[in-house]
Design a protein around this motif. Structure first.
Motif, mmCIF file in Angstrom:
data_model
loop_
_atom_site.group_PDB
_atom_site.id
_atom_site.type_symbol
_atom_site.label_atom_id
_atom_site.label_comp_id
_atom_site.label_asym_id
_atom_site.label_seq_id
_atom_site.Cartn_x
_atom_site.Cartn_y
_atom_site.Cartn_z
ATOM 1 N N LEU A 62 29.468 39.228 38.572
ATOM 2 C CA LEU A 62 30.694 39.754 39.181
ATOM 3 C C LEU A 62 31.939 39.400 38.373
ATOM 4 O O LEU A 62 33.032 39.905 38.652
ATOM 5 C CB LEU A 62 30.842 39.207 40.602
ATOM 6 C CG LEU A 62 29.847 39.727 41.647
ATOM 7 C CD1 LEU A 62 29.919 38.886 42.914
ATOM 8 C CD2 LEU A 62 30.122 41.192 41.963
ATOM 9 N N TYR A 64 33.199 36.324 38.232
ATOM 10 C CA TYR A 64 33.956 35.333 38.990
ATOM 11 C C TYR A 64 33.969 33.945 38.360
ATOM 12 O O TYR A 64 34.645 33.041 38.872
ATOM 13 C CB TYR A 64 33.401 35.223 40.417
ATOM 14 C CG TYR A 64 33.662 36.433 41.293
ATOM 15 C CD1 TYR A 64 34.550 37.442 40.900
ATOM 16 C CD2 TYR A 64 33.034 36.567 42.529
ATOM 17 C CE1 TYR A 64 34.790 38.536 41.708
ATOM 18 C CE2 TYR A 64 33.273 37.666 43.357
ATOM 19 C CZ TYR A 64 34.139 38.647 42.936
ATOM 20 O OH TYR A 64 34.384 39.742 43.733
ATOM 21 N N LYS A 256 34.054 32.302 45.887
ATOM 22 C CA LYS A 256 34.461 33.701 45.962
ATOM 23 C C LYS A 256 33.248 34.614 46.133
ATOM 24 O O LYS A 256 33.293 35.614 46.863
ATOM 25 C CB LYS A 256 35.227 34.079 44.700
ATOM 26 C CG LYS A 256 35.888 35.449 44.746
ATOM 27 C CD LYS A 256 36.744 35.686 43.514
ATOM 28 C CE LYS A 256 37.426 37.049 43.573
ATOM 29 N NZ LYS A 256 38.265 37.294 42.366
ATOM 30 N N THR A 257 32.138 34.244 45.496
ATOM 31 C CA THR A 257 30.910 35.034 45.604
ATOM 32 C C THR A 257 30.336 34.972 47.012
ATOM 33 O O THR A 257 29.853 35.978 47.549
ATOM 34 C CB THR A 257 29.874 34.541 44.578
ATOM 35 O OG1 THR A 257 30.427 34.660 43.262
ATOM 36 C CG2 THR A 257 28.592 35.358 44.658
ATOM 37 N N GLU A 259 31.979 34.649 49.741
ATOM 38 C CA GLU A 259 32.786 35.533 50.584
ATOM 39 C C GLU A 259 32.567 37.004 50.229
ATOM 40 O O GLU A 259 32.631 37.874 51.097
ATOM 41 C CB GLU A 259 34.265 35.155 50.475
ATOM 42 C CG GLU A 259 34.576 33.780 51.055
ATOM 43 C CD GLU A 259 33.978 33.595 52.446
ATOM 44 O OE1 GLU A 259 34.237 34.439 53.332
ATOM 45 O OE2 GLU A 259 33.218 32.617 52.650
ATOM 46 N N TRP A 260 32.279 37.273 48.964
ATOM 47 C CA TRP A 260 31.962 38.651 48.557
ATOM 48 C C TRP A 260 30.708 39.135 49.272
ATOM 49 O O TRP A 260 30.646 40.272 49.739
ATOM 50 C CB TRP A 260 31.777 38.718 47.040
ATOM 51 C CG TRP A 260 31.468 40.091 46.515
ATOM 52 C CD1 TRP A 260 32.361 41.075 46.192
ATOM 53 C CD2 TRP A 260 30.160 40.631 46.256
ATOM 54 N NE1 TRP A 260 31.692 42.196 45.750
ATOM 55 C CE2 TRP A 260 30.350 41.959 45.779
ATOM 56 C CE3 TRP A 260 28.860 40.139 46.368
ATOM 57 C CZ2 TRP A 260 29.282 42.783 45.417
ATOM 58 C CZ3 TRP A 260 27.799 40.960 46.023
ATOM 59 C CH2 TRP A 260 28.007 42.258 45.550
ATOM 60 N N THR A 261 29.706 38.261 49.396
ATOM 61 C CA THR A 261 28.474 38.665 50.079
ATOM 62 C C THR A 261 28.707 38.891 51.567
ATOM 63 O O THR A 261 27.993 39.659 52.207
ATOM 64 C CB THR A 261 27.356 37.622 49.905
ATOM 65 O OG1 THR A 261 27.711 36.391 50.567
ATOM 66 C CG2 THR A 261 27.074 37.344 48.437
ATOM 67 N N THR A 263 31.561 40.127 52.921
ATOM 68 C CA THR A 263 32.430 41.279 53.165
ATOM 69 C C THR A 263 31.944 42.565 52.516
ATOM 70 O O THR A 263 32.493 43.632 52.795
ATOM 71 C CB THR A 263 33.853 40.975 52.663
ATOM 72 O OG1 THR A 263 33.805 40.663 51.254
ATOM 73 C CG2 THR A 263 34.445 39.775 53.396
ATOM 74 N N THR A 264 30.943 42.475 51.680
ATOM 75 C CA THR A 264 30.415 43.648 50.983
ATOM 76 C C THR A 264 29.231 44.212 51.756
ATOM 77 O O THR A 264 28.410 43.447 52.272
ATOM 78 C CB THR A 264 29.961 43.255 49.562
ATOM 79 O OG1 THR A 264 31.075 42.689 48.857
ATOM 80 C CG2 THR A 264 29.445 44.454 48.786
ATOM 81 N N VAL A 269 25.157 44.636 48.040
ATOM 82 C CA VAL A 269 24.757 43.308 47.561
ATOM 83 C C VAL A 269 23.335 43.363 47.016
ATOM 84 O O VAL A 269 23.049 42.852 45.927
ATOM 85 C CB VAL A 269 24.846 42.261 48.695
ATOM 86 C CG1 VAL A 269 24.354 40.901 48.200
ATOM 87 C CG2 VAL A 269 26.274 42.153 49.217
#
Length: 346
Positions: A62, A64, A256-257, A259-261, A263-264, A269
């Protein structure tokens, strides 16, 4: 997988497994060889997991992790082995069940947890499964039975022991419950072929087995422990001291990853992880990734709390694995490098 290829142990060998791992850690272990500017080496050596995509691997894909690059040196099927490798300098970071981390730290391993990376929630939990026709219904039915799990001295065995104790089994009875180390990719097969009586399953391997049908859970860690972060990534203390910028970039990227998982969309994912796994060329099957649901991390951004460690510190003291009062929970971890600890994450 043949029955002879499964390694067995009683609870006594669980004790030995943790003790050997702990005493094997020299205080003056290697410092790592990655080069970089002062306070910020740019390469982190790590171990992966067959058929899975770890949060660091996802974070790197990603973008990040900033200018930090990952160097894969091989795979592991054991969290305790992974953090031991970090403690001895064979890799730069490792991840494991917090109970195993505590055991190593109590024995003098110079490591500190910096972020949570997996845990238990309604979607992602550690379940102990049997075939539908099994007579096993409750804790006493496990006496004399074989329970397969990914590693000894890790999350599954600690949860099993805690479950049995909380349901009134004596130490003598618990020692008759035989834990077996079985690779995650073959645990379901071992259960269906009758090589083990119970399979400890989690994550994509659990969901794949449930989808195939014919199995049911005896108990789940979520049932009696609720939602919690179960494992953390660790670095050696001297590595942190030499490379605080790297640790900060890594921790922030993982946070950050996570939280990405959250909200995505799940399909996105899964597609991303499948792409990563296929592109890395390690001769793996990506089928199980379609069952991914959640990392199970309790706190936002993987921020660590006393609770993540205190449950297992108390249990280790109760079973005599660490001296009472020796381990101070606040010394086990730091949130210094996690931007979500101060509300700085987005």
């Amino acid at each position: 997988m043949s029955a002879s290829s499964i390694t067995g142990t009683t609870r006594r060998r669980f004790i030995t497994t943790l003790a050997v791992a702990a005493t094997a850690v020299p205080v003056t272990a290697a410092c790592g060889s990655a080069a970089g500017s002062a306070g910020h080496t740019r390469t982190l050596r790590y171990q992966g997991w067959t058929g899975q995509v770890t949060l660091p691997e996802l974070a790197a894909d990603l973008g990040y992790l900033g200018d930090v690059r990952l160097k894969w040196i091989g795979n592991t099927i054991s969290g305790p082995q992974d953090v031991q490798s970090a403690a001895t300098g064979q890799v730069d970071f490792g991840g494991a069940f917090n109970g195993a981390v505590i055991k190593l730290q109590a024995a003098g391993a110079p490591i500190t947890s910096v972020i949570g990376y997996y845990g238990t929630d309604k979607k992602y939990y550690n379940g102990f499964f049997v075939l539908n026709g099994s007579p096993i219904k409750g804790p006493r039915d496990l006496i004399g039975k074989k329970i397969g799990m990914n590693t000894l001295g890790g999350h599954s065995q600690a949860v099993l022991d805690l479950y049995l104790r909380r349901n009134g089994l004596s130490t003598a009875d618990i020692e008759k419950v035989e834990a077996l180390a079985v690779p995650p990719v073959t645990t379901e097969q071992s259960l269906r072929q009758g090589q083990i009586d119970v399979a400890a399953l989690s994550g994509i391997f659990q969901d794949k087995a449930i989808a195939a049908g014919g199995i049911r859970p005896v108990f789940k860690d979520y049932d009696f422990l609720g939602a919690f972060t179960a494992g953390s990534y660790v670095f050696r203390d001297d590595f942190i001291k030499r490379n605080p910028g790297t640790v900060r970039a890594f921790t922030a990227g993982i946070a950050k990853t996570i939280e990405w998982t959250r909200t995505t969309p799940r399909a996105e994912v899964v597609a991303r992880m499948t792409k990563i796994l296929k592109a890395r060329g390690r001769n793996e099957n990506a089928d199980a990734l379609q069952y991914w649901k959640s990392a199970g991390v309790a706190e936002k951004g993987g921020v660590l709390t006393d609770r993540e460690f205190d449950t297992w510190r108390t249990w280790l003291e109760q079973v005599g694995q660490i001296p009472k009062g020796k381990v101070k929970v606040s010394d086990l971890y730091t949130n210094e490098y996690n931007p979500y600890a101060s509300g700085g994450g987005r």
